[in-house]
Design an enzyme around this catalytic site. Structure first.
Site, PDB file in Angstrom:
ATOM      1  N   CYS A 122      56.762  -1.489   1.074  1.00 46.94           N
ATOM      2  CA  CYS A 122      56.278  -1.186   2.425  1.00 46.94           C
ATOM      3  C   CYS A 122      57.400  -0.704   3.339  1.00 46.94           C
ATOM      4  CB  CYS A 122      55.548  -2.385   3.010  1.00 46.94           C
ATOM      5  SG  CYS A 122      56.475  -3.896   2.898  1.00 46.94           S
TER       6      CYS A 122
ATOM      7  N   GLY B  24      44.038  -3.921   6.922  1.00 49.07           N
ATOM      8  CA  GLY B  24      44.483  -4.848   7.971  1.00 49.07           C
ATOM      9  C   GLY B  24      43.633  -4.717   9.227  1.00 49.07           C
TER      10      GLY B  24
ATOM     11  N   GLU C 286      50.876  -7.998   7.364  1.00 51.02           N
ATOM     12  CA  GLU C 286      52.101  -7.293   6.971  1.00 51.02           C
ATOM     13  C   GLU C 286      51.625  -6.004   6.323  1.00 51.02           C
ATOM     14  OE1 GLU C 286      54.677  -5.544   5.492  1.00 51.02           O
ATOM     15  OE2 GLU C 286      54.819  -6.962   3.821  1.00 51.02           O
TER      16      GLU C 286
ATOM     17  N   GLY D 233      49.092  -5.679   2.903  1.00 45.52           N
ATOM     18  CA  GLY D 233      48.410  -4.552   2.273  1.00 45.52           C
ATOM     19  C   GLY D 233      48.401  -3.359   3.193  1.00 45.52           C
TER      20      GLY D 233
ATOM     21  N   GLU E 292      51.465   6.951   4.931  1.00 43.00           N
ATOM     22  CA  GLU E 292      52.291   6.217   3.961  1.00 43.00           C
ATOM     23  C   GLU E 292      51.959   6.737   2.561  1.00 43.00           C
ATOM     24  OE1 GLU E 292      51.359   2.027   3.359  1.00 43.00           O
ATOM     25  OE2 GLU E 292      53.505   1.615   3.311  1.00 43.00           O
TER      26      GLU E 292
ATOM     27  N   LYS F  38      43.691 -14.720  -2.724  1.00 45.65           N
ATOM     28  CA  LYS F  38      43.064 -13.632  -3.499  1.00 45.65           C
ATOM     29  C   LYS F  38      44.104 -12.554  -3.773  1.00 45.65           C
ATOM     30  CE  LYS F  38      41.244  -9.825  -3.174  1.00 45.65           C
ATOM     31  NZ  LYS F  38      41.663  -9.013  -4.341  1.00 45.65           N
TER      32      LYS F  38
HETATM   33  P1  NDP Z   1      44.533  -2.573   0.204  1.00 44.89           P
HETATM   34  O1  NDP Z   1      45.014  -2.842   1.568  1.00 44.89           O
HETATM   35  O2  NDP Z   1      43.123  -2.118   0.044  1.00 44.89           O
HETATM   36  O3  NDP Z   1      44.706  -3.876  -0.701  1.00 44.89           O
HETATM   37  C1  NDP Z   1      45.500  -4.999  -0.394  1.00 44.89           C
HETATM   38  C2  NDP Z   1      44.718  -6.288  -0.652  1.00 44.89           C
HETATM   39  O4  NDP Z   1      43.599  -6.368   0.232  1.00 44.89           O
HETATM   40  C3  NDP Z   1      44.138  -6.377  -2.058  1.00 44.89           C
HETATM   41  O5  NDP Z   1      44.142  -7.727  -2.496  1.00 44.89           O
HETATM   42  C4  NDP Z   1      42.715  -5.881  -1.843  1.00 44.89           C
HETATM   43  O6  NDP Z   1      41.879  -6.299  -2.875  1.00 44.89           O
HETATM   44  C5  NDP Z   1      42.391  -6.557  -0.521  1.00 44.89           C
HETATM   45  N1  NDP Z   1      41.277  -5.990   0.236  1.00 44.89           N
HETATM   46  C6  NDP Z   1      40.774  -4.738   0.185  1.00 44.89           C
HETATM   47  N2  NDP Z   1      39.716  -4.621   1.040  1.00 44.89           N
HETATM   48  C7  NDP Z   1      39.560  -5.822   1.652  1.00 44.89           C
HETATM   49  C8  NDP Z   1      38.670  -6.345   2.639  1.00 44.89           C
HETATM   50  N3  NDP Z   1      37.711  -5.598   3.185  1.00 44.89           N
HETATM   51  N4  NDP Z   1      38.810  -7.622   3.029  1.00 44.89           N
HETATM   52  C9  NDP Z   1      39.768  -8.390   2.512  1.00 44.89           C
HETATM   53  N5  NDP Z   1      40.628  -7.981   1.551  1.00 44.89           N
HETATM   54  C10 NDP Z   1      40.546  -6.704   1.140  1.00 44.89           C
HETATM   55  O7  NDP Z   1      45.532  -1.561  -0.495  1.00 44.89           O
HETATM   56  P2  NDP Z   1      45.257  -0.603  -1.744  1.00 44.89           P
HETATM   57  O8  NDP Z   1      45.467  -1.372  -2.977  1.00 44.89           O
HETATM   58  O9  NDP Z   1      43.932   0.115  -1.608  1.00 44.89           O
HETATM   59  O10 NDP Z   1      46.412   0.480  -1.544  1.00 44.89           O
HETATM   60  C11 NDP Z   1      46.208   1.609  -0.698  1.00 44.89           C
HETATM   61  C12 NDP Z   1      47.424   1.927   0.120  1.00 44.89           C
HETATM   62  O11 NDP Z   1      47.792   0.789   0.899  1.00 44.89           O
HETATM   63  C13 NDP Z   1      48.679   2.223  -0.669  1.00 44.89           C
HETATM   64  O12 NDP Z   1      48.731   3.541  -1.074  1.00 44.89           O
HETATM   65  C14 NDP Z   1      49.749   1.903   0.332  1.00 44.89           C
HETATM   66  O13 NDP Z   1      49.922   2.984   1.202  1.00 44.89           O
HETATM   67  C15 NDP Z   1      49.172   0.748   1.108  1.00 44.89           C
HETATM   68  N6  NDP Z   1      49.682  -0.575   0.639  1.00 44.89           N
HETATM   69  C16 NDP Z   1      50.634  -1.175   1.391  1.00 44.89           C
HETATM   70  C17 NDP Z   1      51.171  -2.380   0.976  1.00 44.89           C
HETATM   71  C18 NDP Z   1      52.239  -3.053   1.751  1.00 44.89           C
HETATM   72  O14 NDP Z   1      52.969  -3.874   1.207  1.00 44.89           O
HETATM   73  N7  NDP Z   1      52.363  -2.783   3.029  1.00 44.89           N
HETATM   74  C19 NDP Z   1      50.746  -3.024  -0.266  1.00 44.89           C
HETATM   75  C20 NDP Z   1      49.678  -2.343  -0.955  1.00 44.89           C
HETATM   76  C21 NDP Z   1      49.183  -1.163  -0.501  1.00 44.89           C
HETATM   77  P3  NDP Z   1      41.652  -5.368  -4.188  1.00 44.89           P
HETATM   78  O15 NDP Z   1      42.915  -4.631  -4.473  1.00 44.89           O
HETATM   79  O16 NDP Z   1      41.348  -6.392  -5.208  1.00 44.89           O
HETATM   80  O17 NDP Z   1      40.537  -4.444  -3.836  1.00 44.89           O
END
Ligand code: NDP
Length: 500
Positions: free
Chosen positions: A301, A250, A267, A245, A398, A192
């Site tokens: 990240c 997480g 991660e 994410g 972050e 996903k």
């Molecule tokens: P999220 O952690 O919400 O999103 C990452 C992924 O997880 C997306 O595919 C999202 O889907 C999915 N997701 C969200 N909620 C759930 C759930 N309950 N169960 C399973 N999967 C889920 O990050 P955001 O896009 O909201 O970004 C917010 C903050 O996260 C950023 O500002 C940054 O600080 C951090 N971030 C860190 C990353 C990294 O590489 N470490 C990468 C991205 C974000 P969908 O987007 O479709 O809702």
């Protein structure tokens, strides 16, 4: 097709779900509009997978995992599938890079020379692993003696169906980072991608079919995290979640996975320090510190978002990084003069803006930037803030934007406490000419990767992941085998014919 003035048109893949080797609409027909973050214009619609759609995808992945076709596929032939996919990505790299730039906003040269290159490298790296999975022979000392002779060995078995969940900052690379190890180690996968940037993952699905992957080995479901992502995490046939994410998501995933004892690799976020000592080569350290934070508009990240500088050179370094930041050109990723693209979404722009405002309200002083750029698109100016304190919200959370906090220190002995004063532990860099100091400091920093005189160098052969709230487990390198396989011990009693 999306036509663009002055450049080749970008082909948009149909926004459907890949389930069991075929493209299909979501059962209830819902879609999400996708926007170009550089222009705020709509570019596509993608399907919204419901829990029922995710269920269909997981069942397809499970059927394939259990099938003779998959179980009997030789490890080398799984590797060949990944190599065939690498060749197709290579063939279409320009087109894929254009699509990534349109959907994510990053400069085309970065999409082409970083993201697509990483995708090809990772496919080949993991393709090689498929034929290097081995167990061990174990000499037994049974604690009861029944006169028998015992032998034992271990084999590494694939965990089963993997649920991969990826973010929007490196969409194609992240998709490969989940798909390639799953396939190499004999798992099947439902992926996903983030709904903010799903298009290259969908195009990758087309290449996966062209490469001849068995039906159901790789399934792609687009949609919302709280719905499709959560359904994947909750599905009993998914045996492992591989997630990249935010730390908050997480944590939710870890809690949900505990109910079914799923295997999990996470991660997550970071607040990585870049530490510049007074003896550093500033011709390298100043651009190095800028390069630690600004690429991908800070949406990395491991971004070096806290810059600690020895007091005697603080002004020179902080001013130097600010000077570089001021000169970075923001704009459309399709114009080769531009070095930084937009943030991914209006939501992310709002989040970065509000964190920077909170920092300024709490007393930090901008040396440059600190606001959104004028005009259309989700652009935020590269920003250096001086005078930040460790207790400020912006120093603790972050930001995930092009924003760095520059902070002086006077005593080397305080560096360990300063650098580790964060819930995160993903990356760190140390800039010095003194090898003794470099290694002694590297030893004190609680992070998954410590770079010396460089930052953000990643390699598929080098384990990657975080300590503390930056995650669980490792991707890349030989460590990854533990994430996608489990050892099975086989113990036998040998009898017979006077030989035993
Ligand atoms: P999220 O952690 O919400 O999103 C990452 C992924 O997880 C997306 O595919 C999202 O889907 C999915 N997701 C969200 N909620 C759930 C759930 N309950 N169960 C399973 N999967 C889920 O990050 P955001 O896009 O909201 O970004 C917010 C903050 O996260 C950023 O500002 C940054 O600080 C951090 N971030 C860190 C990353 C990294 O590489 N470490 C990468 C991205 C974000 P969908 O987007 O479709 O809702």
């Amino acid at each position: 097709m999306i036509e663009r003035a002055g450049g080749p048109a970008v082909r948009i893949p149909a926004g459907r779900l890949l389930i069991g080797g075929a493209w299909c609409e979501a059962i209830d027909g819902r879609t999400i509009a996708v926007y170009d973050p550089a222009t705020e214009e709509k570019i596509a619609d993608i399907a919204v997978a419901s829990a029922a759609d995710v269920g269909r995808a997981v069942e397809a992945a499970h059927r394939t995992f259990e099938s003779r076709v998959w179980q009997k596929l030789r490890p080398l032939d799984r590797g060949r599938l990944l190599e065939r996919l690498a060749l197709l990505v290579e063939r279409d790299a320009e087109e894929l890079a254009r699509l990534e730039t349109l959907d994510n906003g990053k400069p085309f040269a970065v999409s082409r020379n970083v993201d697509m290159k990483f995708a090809m490298d990772a496919l080949r790296y993991y393709g090689g692993w498929s034929s290097k999975i081995s167990g061990e022979y174990i000499a037994l000392s049974p604690f009861f003696d029944d006169g028998g002779t015992y032998r034992a060995y271990t084999e590494r078995k694939p965990v089963g169906v993997v649920g991969g969940i990826t973010p929007w900052n490196f969409p194609m690379g992240q998709a490969i980072q989940k798909i390639a190890p799953a396939i190499a180690f004999g798992c099947t996968i439902v992926l996903k991608p983030s709904e903010e940037a799903s298009l290259t993952t969908l195009r990758l699905g087309e290449l996966i079919l062209e490469a001849g992957f068995p039906e159901g080995a790789v399934n792609i479901v687009t949609g919302y995290g709280h719905e499709a992502g959560q359904a994947l995490v909750d599905h009993p046939l998914v045996r492992k979640i591989a997630f990249t994410g935010s730390t908050a998501t997480g944590q939710k995933i870890l809690e949900s996975s505990a109910r079914q004892m799923k295997r999990v690799t996470l991660e997550l976020g970071g607040k990585s320090p870049a530490i510049v000592l007074a003896d550093a080569d500033l011709n390298r350290a100043i651009p190095g510190a800028a390069n630690a934070i600004f690429p991908n508009s800070g949406q990395v990240c491991t971004a070096g978002s806290r810059l600690f500088v020895e007091a005697s050179i603080y002004d020179e370094v902080a001013r130097g990084v600010a000077e570089i930041a001021r000169n970075l050109r923001l704009g459309s990723g399709f114009d080769p003069v531009n070095e930084l693209g937009p943030l991914i979404s209006a939501r992310q722009l709002e989040r970065v803006s509000s964190l920077v405002s909170s920092g300024v309200e709490e007393g930090a002083q901008p040396l440059c930037g600190a606001g959104r750029a004028a005009g259309k698109g989700y652009f935020f100016q590269p920003t250096v803030l001086s005078g930040a304190r460790a207790d400020m919200r912006i120093a603790r959370e972050e930001v995930f934007g092009p924003v760095v906090l520059a902070m002086p220190f006077t005593d080397l002995r305080t560096i360990k406490a300063l650098a580790n004063d964060t819930v995160y532990g993903l990356g760190a860099s140390i800039w010095t000419r003194d090898l003794n100091k470099a290694h002694l400091l590297a030893d004190q920093i609680d992070a998954g990767t410590v770079w010396i005189n460089t930052h953000n160098i990643l390699d598929t052969a080098m384990p990657f992941g975080g300590t503390k709230m930056s995650g669980l487990g490792r991707e890349f390198g030989s460590e990854v085998i533990h994430a996608y396989t489990e050892p099975r011990a086989v113990c036998m009693r040998l009898d017979g014919a006077g030989l035993a």
